[in-house]
Write a protein that holds these residues in place. Structure first.
Motif, mmCIF file in Angstrom:
data_model
loop_
_atom_site.group_PDB
_atom_site.id
_atom_site.type_symbol
_atom_site.label_atom_id
_atom_site.label_comp_id
_atom_site.label_asym_id
_atom_site.label_seq_id
_atom_site.Cartn_x
_atom_site.Cartn_y
_atom_site.Cartn_z
ATOM 1 N N HIS A 366 21.482 73.259 98.436
ATOM 2 C CA HIS A 366 21.792 71.913 98.890
ATOM 3 C C HIS A 366 22.869 71.928 99.976
ATOM 4 N N ARG A 367 23.801 72.893 99.883
ATOM 5 C CA ARG A 367 24.845 72.990 100.910
ATOM 6 C C ARG A 367 24.275 73.476 102.249
ATOM 7 N N VAL A 368 23.350 74.429 102.204
ATOM 8 C CA VAL A 368 22.701 74.903 103.427
ATOM 9 C C VAL A 368 21.901 73.779 104.071
ATOM 10 N N LEU A 369 21.155 73.004 103.252
ATOM 11 C CA LEU A 369 20.384 71.881 103.783
ATOM 12 C C LEU A 369 21.290 70.836 104.418
ATOM 13 N N GLU A 370 22.411 70.564 103.770
ATOM 14 C CA GLU A 370 23.333 69.562 104.303
ATOM 15 C C GLU A 370 23.903 69.976 105.655
ATOM 16 N N LEU A 371 24.297 71.243 105.780
ATOM 17 C CA LEU A 371 24.889 71.708 107.033
ATOM 18 C C LEU A 371 23.860 71.782 108.150
ATOM 19 N N GLU A 373 21.096 70.020 108.398
ATOM 20 C CA GLU A 373 20.720 68.656 108.767
ATOM 21 C C GLU A 373 21.802 68.002 109.629
ATOM 22 N N ARG A 374 23.052 68.321 109.358
ATOM 23 C CA ARG A 374 24.119 67.775 110.185
ATOM 24 C C ARG A 374 24.105 68.369 111.581
ATOM 25 N N ARG A 375 23.717 69.641 111.693
ATOM 26 C CA ARG A 375 23.702 70.282 113.009
ATOM 27 C C ARG A 375 22.655 69.676 113.930
ATOM 28 N N ALA A 388 19.024 74.937 114.671
ATOM 29 C CA ALA A 388 19.080 74.343 113.334
ATOM 30 C C ALA A 388 17.725 73.759 112.941
ATOM 31 N N ALA A 389 17.021 73.155 113.900
ATOM 32 C CA ALA A 389 15.684 72.636 113.595
ATOM 33 C C ALA A 389 14.721 73.765 113.232
ATOM 34 N N GLU A 390 14.803 74.892 113.939
ATOM 35 C CA GLU A 390 13.963 76.041 113.583
ATOM 36 C C GLU A 390 14.299 76.571 112.194
ATOM 37 N N GLU A 419 21.996 58.627 114.008
ATOM 38 C CA GLU A 419 21.762 59.991 113.528
ATOM 39 C C GLU A 419 20.283 60.224 113.249
ATOM 40 N N ALA A 420 19.623 59.245 112.665
ATOM 41 C CA ALA A 420 18.193 59.392 112.389
ATOM 42 C C ALA A 420 17.385 59.487 113.675
#
Length: 529
Positions: A366-371, A373-375, A388-390, A419-420
């Motif tokens: 969940h922490r990897v996904l959060e970071l 997604e923020r990038r 980050a998208a890749e 952001e969205a």
């Protein structure tokens, strides 16, 4: 008169001046005679008239004259004229060349630049290094500069600063020639030269690919007796060429390794840069020492972001460390590093080893996904956002991120909606429901920033076959303000791209539909205005 005389000259190949004058006077009208009367009065004699006509090239069929003149006749007196600018004299007086000819004279010498192979560069003898073939050639200003530097290095100039500058320049120019190598080698082995001069010669040889035992010995001497700045520079040089040095294959390499271990042990208490660079070099040379790992892990808590990034890179790539401190350092670097290259390096590490670490719960999913997604919406560098998208697509987070985007689009907070929108463009999300929501937001959203980001997102999505999107953009391009300028720019980008629909890229060529013609017409009117 001119046409008539030419017509008469075509009838008879050779005419005299008197015949031309009599025939022309009989045929011309009174008005023409009044026009030519001053001319004929000035040419009283036939010879003068003939000379005048010859100068004007009126008589075309003459054995001595041609019309139009041949190219050779224009160039007969060119060589007799003096040159306005004599470049050779100017160069002798000022030593400045105004221009250069493209072709090199056959007798001009040139510098030959051989490429040194791996079998020669790793601790070999100087005779083998000089016997390599020399396929490449160096000409022009670079050749003149290298020749001048070689003269300074080979000369008897005792100015140390000039010698240091010349040696450094030879290493930077990177001309691998036997003359350059000879000059550097003579300075290296000459014991009467200053210690710093010999070190610069060894450094230049390293940059040229000649990793000789004499150069390694000189660097080892600097590590023992040099100043702090020189030792730090030598360690940085070892780090740069650590993968090419013959550490295990030569005696000098073993001495260099022992010197680095000594630096690591002596400077470990003070946590200085010498111990850190020694640990980096030993780790790159695949020396599994516990002291090396400890020093690199302690560097993860350093205040300098460059030191932290280098320590993390070496621990992950060379030491292959799996400690929790290293894993937390990856997340911290991705989250809060002020340097975009370090954030990109952290994303690459997650792409390479993320699945393995998340499967063993060493990295919280969940922490990897959060970071990540923020990038994709919070990073100012587009390269980091695309990486980050890749990573999101690679680790299977795309579905979760799309759900978060659809939820944020309906949010009351303008920052969440922005952001969205940015995440939609970064992920190249062409989902029909999302594009429909973006069109509604472009007309009804209260925030101008959100509407501006929507127009830029359409430029990234490159959707041309949707009439509603094209119509909305053309309507905004007719207006005034920043949104109109951005809409016109987006239309210009979209109309020059291949057709892309909300379901993906189409394989058919671009069509000339009414909407595309209308958008191009509006763009032309905007440019004219």
């Amino acid at each position: 008169m001119y046409s008539l005389i030419n017509r008469q000259s075509r009838d008879s190949p050779v005419l005299s001046a008197s015949a031309v004058s009599s025939q022309s006077r009989a045929a011309l009208s009174s008005q023409s005679q009044r026009t030519l009367q001053p001319l004929l009065s000035r040419a009283a004699s036939p010879n003068s008239l003939e000379n005048y006509i010859n100068r004007k090239h009126v008589i075309t069929y003459c054995s001595s004259l041609r019309y139009p003149p041949a190219a050779a006749s224009w160039c007969k007196s060119v060589h007799d004229l003096p040159r306005i600018v004599n470049q050779h004299n100017l160069y002798d007086e000022t030593k400045v060349r105004l221009f250069r000819t493209k072709r090199r004279p056959a007798d001009q010498p040139c510098i030959e630049s051989p490429l040194l192979g791996d079998e020669v560069t790793k601790g070999t003898r100087w005779s083998l290094l000089r016997s390599k073939p020399k396929p490449a050639l160096v000409r022009g200003l670079k050749r003149d500069r290298v020749t001048e530097l070689i003269d300074v290095v080979d000369g008897t100039d005792t100015n140390e600063q000039r010698l240091l500058a010349a040696l450094s320049a030879l290493g930077q120019i990177n001309v691998r020639d036997s003359a350059v190598n000879d000059a550097l080698y003579q300075r290296l082995v000459e014991r009467s030269s200053p210690l710093r001069v010999r070190y610069e010669a060894a450094k230049a040889l390293f940059k040229l690919g000649a990793y000789l035992n004499e150069a390694i010995a000189e660097i080892l001497l600097q590590l023992k007796t040099g100043k702090y700045s020189v030792r730090e520079d030598a360690l940085q040089l070892m780090d740069t060429y650590s993968d090419r040095l013959p550490v295990d294959a030569s005696e000098m390499g073993e001495k260099l390794e022992a010197m680095l271990i000594q630096f690591l042990d002596e400077d470990f208490i003070h946590q200085g840069s010498e111990s850190f660079m020694s640990a980096v070099c030993l780790a790159r040379w695949n020396k599994p020492l516990r002291s090396v790992t400890n020093r690199l892990e302690s560097a993860l808590r350093d205040l300098n972001p460059h030191t932290r990034a280098k320590a993390l890179e070496v621990l992950m790539d060379c030491v292959n460390s799996n400690s929790s401190e290293v894993h937390s350092a990856i997340l911290n670097q991705l989250d809060s590093s002020p340097i975009w290259k370090h954030r990109a390096a952290a994303v690459r590490q997650i792409m390479l080893r993320g699945k393995e670490l998340m499967s063993t719960n060493q990295l919280p999913r969940h922490r990897v996904l959060e970071l990540l997604e923020r990038r994709i919406y919070d990073d100012p560098i587009s390269h980091v956002r695309h990486l980050a998208a890749e990573a999101i697509n690679y680790h299977g987070f795309r579905k979760t991120v799309i759900e978060n985007i659809e939820r944020k689009i309906e949010s009351d907070d303008a920052n969440s909606r922005a952001e969205a929108v940015i995440a939609t463009g970064t992920l190249l999300l062409r989902k029909h429901t999302v594009t429909k929501a973006l069109l509604e937001m472009l007309e009804l959203d209260r925030s101008d920033y959100v509407r501006l980001m929507i127009i830029r997102t359409f430029a990234l999505l490159k959707i041309r076959d949707e009439p509603k999107i094209m119509k909305t953009l053309t309507d905004h391009a007719r207006r005034e303000g920043p949104l109109a300028v951005e809409a016109a720019t987006t239309l210009r980008k979209i109309t020059s791209m291949p057709i892309t629909s909300a379901r993906g890229t189409l394989s058919s060529p671009p069509i000339s539909s009414a909407s595309s013609k209308n958008s191009r017409t509006i763009m032309k009117s905007l440019i004219v205005q």
